[in-house]
Design a protein around this motif. Structure first.
Motif, PDB file in Angstrom:
ATOM      1  N   HIS A  11       0.822  -1.211   0.000  1.00 46.11           N
ATOM      2  CA  HIS A  11       0.000   0.000   0.000  1.00 46.11           C
ATOM      3  C   HIS A  11       0.858   1.264   0.000  1.00 46.11           C
ATOM      4  O   HIS A  11       0.534   2.235  -0.675  1.00 46.11           O
ATOM      5  CB  HIS A  11      -0.952  -0.017   1.203  1.00 46.11           C
ATOM      6  N   ARG A  12       1.973   1.242   0.729  1.00 46.44           N
ATOM      7  CA  ARG A  12       2.848   2.411   0.722  1.00 46.44           C
ATOM      8  C   ARG A  12       3.524   2.573  -0.635  1.00 46.44           C
ATOM      9  O   ARG A  12       3.633   3.692  -1.156  1.00 46.44           O
ATOM     10  CB  ARG A  12       3.908   2.287   1.815  1.00 46.44           C
ATOM     11  N   GLY A  13       3.987   1.473  -1.223  1.00 52.20           N
ATOM     12  CA  GLY A  13       4.628   1.565  -2.537  1.00 52.20           C
ATOM     13  C   GLY A  13       3.698   2.116  -3.595  1.00 52.20           C
ATOM     14  O   GLY A  13       4.097   2.955  -4.413  1.00 52.20           O
ATOM     15  N   CYS A  14       2.443   1.644  -3.573  1.00 52.37           N
ATOM     16  CA  CYS A  14       1.475   2.142  -4.560  1.00 52.37           C
ATOM     17  C   CYS A  14       1.136   3.608  -4.313  1.00 52.37           C
ATOM     18  O   CYS A  14       0.951   4.381  -5.260  1.00 52.37           O
ATOM     19  CB  CYS A  14       0.204   1.293  -4.510  1.00 52.37           C
ATOM     20  N   ALA A  15       1.061   4.003  -3.035  1.00 54.19           N
ATOM     21  CA  ALA A  15       0.719   5.389  -2.715  1.00 54.19           C
ATOM     22  C   ALA A  15       1.836   6.349  -3.130  1.00 54.19           C
ATOM     23  O   ALA A  15       1.574   7.447  -3.626  1.00 54.19           O
ATOM     24  CB  ALA A  15       0.432   5.517  -1.222  1.00 54.19           C
ATOM     25  N   GLU A  16       3.085   5.934  -2.953  1.00 53.12           N
ATOM     26  CA  GLU A  16       4.205   6.834  -3.229  1.00 53.12           C
ATOM     27  C   GLU A  16       4.624   6.830  -4.699  1.00 53.12           C
ATOM     28  O   GLU A  16       5.016   7.863  -5.244  1.00 53.12           O
ATOM     29  CB  GLU A  16       5.401   6.453  -2.355  1.00 53.12           C
ATOM     30  N   LEU A  17       4.548   5.662  -5.342  1.00 52.48           N
ATOM     31  CA  LEU A  17       5.057   5.536  -6.710  1.00 52.48           C
ATOM     32  C   LEU A  17       3.961   5.389  -7.753  1.00 52.48           C
ATOM     33  O   LEU A  17       4.218   5.600  -8.944  1.00 52.48           O
ATOM     34  CB  LEU A  17       5.996   4.318  -6.802  1.00 52.48           C
ATOM     35  N   GLY A  18       2.781   5.008  -7.306  1.00 49.81           N
ATOM     36  CA  GLY A  18       1.740   4.649  -8.264  1.00 49.81           C
ATOM     37  C   GLY A  18       1.853   3.174  -8.591  1.00 49.81           C
ATOM     38  O   GLY A  18       2.940   2.589  -8.524  1.00 49.81           O
ATOM     39  N   LEU A  19       0.738   2.584  -8.941  1.00 49.19           N
ATOM     40  CA  LEU A  19       0.704   1.141  -9.160  1.00 49.19           C
ATOM     41  C   LEU A  19       1.656   0.689 -10.262  1.00 49.19           C
ATOM     42  O   LEU A  19       2.419  -0.258 -10.095  1.00 49.19           O
ATOM     43  CB  LEU A  19      -0.727   0.704  -9.486  1.00 49.19           C
ATOM     44  N   SER A  20       1.639   1.382 -11.398  1.00 55.04           N
ATOM     45  CA  SER A  20       2.453   0.945 -12.543  1.00 55.04           C
ATOM     46  C   SER A  20       3.941   0.986 -12.240  1.00 55.04           C
ATOM     47  O   SER A  20       4.674   0.028 -12.507  1.00 55.04           O
ATOM     48  CB  SER A  20       2.147   1.819 -13.769  1.00 55.04           C
ATOM     49  N   LEU A  21       4.412   2.119 -11.670  1.00 57.80           N
ATOM     50  CA  LEU A  21       5.831   2.245 -11.375  1.00 57.80           C
ATOM     51  C   LEU A  21       6.252   1.264 -10.288  1.00 57.80           C
ATOM     52  O   LEU A  21       7.330   0.661 -10.363  1.00 57.80           O
ATOM     53  CB  LEU A  21       6.151   3.675 -10.942  1.00 57.80           C
ATOM     54  N   PHE A  22       5.401   1.071  -9.288  1.00 56.99           N
ATOM     55  CA  PHE A  22       5.736   0.130  -8.225  1.00 56.99           C
ATOM     56  C   PHE A  22       5.873  -1.281  -8.784  1.00 56.99           C
ATOM     57  O   PHE A  22       6.789  -2.021  -8.428  1.00 56.99           O
ATOM     58  CB  PHE A  22       4.683   0.181  -7.119  1.00 56.99           C
ATOM     59  N   CYS A  23       4.978  -1.657  -9.684  1.00 51.34           N
ATOM     60  CA  CYS A  23       5.074  -2.983 -10.309  1.00 51.34           C
ATOM     61  C   CYS A  23       6.365  -3.118 -11.110  1.00 51.34           C
ATOM     62  O   CYS A  23       7.000  -4.175 -11.116  1.00 51.34           O
ATOM     63  CB  CYS A  23       3.862  -3.239 -11.204  1.00 51.34           C
ATOM     64  N   ARG A  24       6.768  -2.041 -11.772  1.00 53.77           N
ATOM     65  CA  ARG A  24       8.026  -2.088 -12.523  1.00 53.77           C
ATOM     66  C   ARG A  24       9.211  -2.234 -11.571  1.00 53.77           C
ATOM     67  O   ARG A  24      10.179  -2.942 -11.869  1.00 53.77           O
ATOM     68  CB  ARG A  24       8.189  -0.832 -13.378  1.00 53.77           C
ATOM     69  N   GLN A  25       9.131  -1.558 -10.417  1.00 47.73           N
ATOM     70  CA  GLN A  25      10.202  -1.675  -9.431  1.00 47.73           C
ATOM     71  C   GLN A  25      10.315  -3.103  -8.904  1.00 47.73           C
ATOM     72  O   GLN A  25      11.380  -3.542  -8.468  1.00 47.73           O
ATOM     73  CB  GLN A  25       9.938  -0.717  -8.254  1.00 47.73           C
ATOM     74  N   LEU A  26       9.208  -3.820  -8.935  1.00 52.48           N
ATOM     75  CA  LEU A  26       9.204  -5.210  -8.482  1.00 52.48           C
ATOM     76  C   LEU A  26       9.703  -6.167  -9.553  1.00 52.48           C
ATOM     77  O   LEU A  26       9.691  -7.380  -9.355  1.00 52.48           O
ATOM     78  CB  LEU A  26       7.786  -5.615  -8.051  1.00 52.48           C
ATOM     79  N   GLY A  27      10.111  -5.633 -10.697  1.00 48.58           N
ATOM     80  CA  GLY A  27      10.654  -6.463 -11.761  1.00 48.58           C
ATOM     81  C   GLY A  27       9.733  -6.610 -12.951  1.00 48.58           C
ATOM     82  O   GLY A  27      10.061  -7.310 -13.913  1.00 48.58           O
ATOM     83  N   GLY A  28       8.575  -5.966 -12.887  1.00 45.52           N
ATOM     84  CA  GLY A  28       7.654  -6.003 -14.010  1.00 45.52           C
ATOM     85  C   GLY A  28       6.962  -7.331 -14.223  1.00 45.52           C
ATOM     86  O   GLY A  28       6.435  -7.607 -15.294  1.00 45.52           O
ATOM     87  N   HIS A  29       6.935  -8.174 -13.199  1.00 49.68           N
ATOM     88  CA  HIS A  29       6.336  -9.497 -13.351  1.00 49.68           C
ATOM     89  C   HIS A  29       4.842  -9.509 -13.048  1.00 49.68           C
ATOM     90  O   HIS A  29       4.193 -10.535 -13.214  1.00 49.68           O
ATOM     91  CB  HIS A  29       7.039 -10.502 -12.419  1.00 49.68           C
ATOM     92  N   PHE A  30       4.328  -8.392 -12.563  1.00 51.15           N
ATOM     93  CA  PHE A  30       2.939  -8.373 -12.115  1.00 51.15           C
ATOM     94  C   PHE A  30       2.100  -7.456 -13.003  1.00 51.15           C
ATOM     95  O   PHE A  30       2.349  -6.254 -13.085  1.00 51.15           O
ATOM     96  CB  PHE A  30       2.871  -7.898 -10.660  1.00 51.15           C
ATOM     97  N   GLN A  31       1.134  -8.036 -13.667  1.00 48.26           N
ATOM     98  CA  GLN A  31       0.212  -7.281 -14.505  1.00 48.26           C
ATOM     99  C   GLN A  31      -1.133  -7.238 -13.783  1.00 48.26           C
ATOM    100  O   GLN A  31      -1.957  -8.134 -13.896  1.00 48.26           O
ATOM    101  CB  GLN A  31       0.071  -7.947 -15.883  1.00 48.26           C
TER     102      GLN A  31
END
Length: 303
Positions: A11-31
């Motif tokens: 929840h903090r990652g999505c709030a600070e970075l936005g869902l798309s950027l946070f998913c990319r930070q996680l390696g882009g494996h989550f759509q």
């Protein structure tokens, strides 16, 4: 606590970075198209019951996982426990019973709970998070190849008393990253217990060990401050005047013996975080000899 930390991270990652950027930070494996969906992808919780598990802990575990949005699984490992006990008894020609073989019967349950979470972690390219805390590590109140299993131990550097206070703080809605989690109140209403013996025994962690407040003070005095036996005993008398001195003496002796006997377990804990000046991780701070020491086992000395 570990589940709250993961859900809070999402929840903090999505709030600070936005869902798309946070998913990319996680390696882009989550759509995914929502933080709730991302939490379900990242956080997998499993309740593994035996005949000694209670309905209360089962309901609390499920409620909390679902409120967080985690993927939740529920399995019984009783069949595998029974098979292992039967195999042992037939092979070693020794009948096991709770009166004489309690530790053996408790530990086999804890160890049977290790393979399935590892399988989940492998299948979903994840990491198994060990839930052992510092108080458990100090006295070895954890099962090797059981609840010690994992690749990362996020709370291994934090004592149990603080963790319980932190959970109460989160339950009150103080952690902005998480919505209110009513199920936390169910968790906090239950005394910490392993549920590895028949429910009729009324097993609790503090009953097996000592009050966690006393345990936390002993950790601080003996390990962090390197206080001697007499100084520690006198400080216990001063702080816990509501507990008889002879019982405090027993707690002190018990802590020393359990600390000395469990160093080999601390050597096998998954890597954790050094979050404050107090730490029992032998790889980053607290060295204690495994194969040598006081033959009488009466005094604790940290070098």
């Amino acid at each position: 606590v570990v589940a709250c930390l993961v859900a809070g991270m999402v929840h903090r990652g999505c709030a600070e970075l936005g869902l798309s950027l946070f998913c990319r930070q996680l390696g882009g494996h989550f759509q995914v198209n929502s933080r709730e969906a991302l939490c379900a992808k990242l956080l997998h919780c499993v309740y593994q019951k035996t005949a000694n598990s209670s309905q209360h802990t089962q309901e609390a575990a499920e409620s909390l996982a679902r409120e967080m949005g985690a993927s939740y699984y529920e399995v019984s490992v009783q069949e595998y426990v029974d098979q292992m006990i039967t195999t042992f008894q037939q092979t070693c020609h020794k009948q096991l019973n709770w009166a004489k073989d309690s530790i053996t019967l408790q530990n086999i349950q804890a160890r049977m709970r290790s393979p399935f979470p590892w399988m989940i972690a492998n299948a979903f390219s994840g990491i198994l998070l060990c839930t052992a805390n510092r108080s458990e590590a100090a006295v070895g109140y954890m099962t090797t190849d059981g609840d010690m299993s994992g690749g990362l131990a996020p709370i291994a550097g934090i004592d149990k008393s603080f963790l319980l206070s932190w959970l109460a703080w989160v339950a009150g809605g103080a952690l902005a990253e998480l919505k209110l989690l009513p199920a936390l109140k169910k968790v906090l209403a239950l005394p910490p217990k392993a549920e590895l013996v028949p429910l009729s025994y009324h097993q609790t962690d503090e009953g097996d060990l000592m009050p966690y407040d006393v345990l936390s003070v002993l950790e601080k005095l003996l390990i962090c401050d390197k206080r001697g036996y007499e100084s520690t005993r006198n400080e216990l008398y001063r702080r816990f005047q509501n507990i008889p001195n002879n019982i405090l003496n027993d707690y002190l002796t018990k802590f020393q013996k359990m600390w000395q006997k469990s160093q080999w377990k601390r050597e096998r804990l998954p890597v954790g975080f050094h979050v404050d000046q107090m730490n029992v991780d032998p790889r980053s701070w607290c060295r204690y000899p495994v194969l040598t020491g006081d033959a009488q086992g009466q005094r604790l000395s940290i070098k």
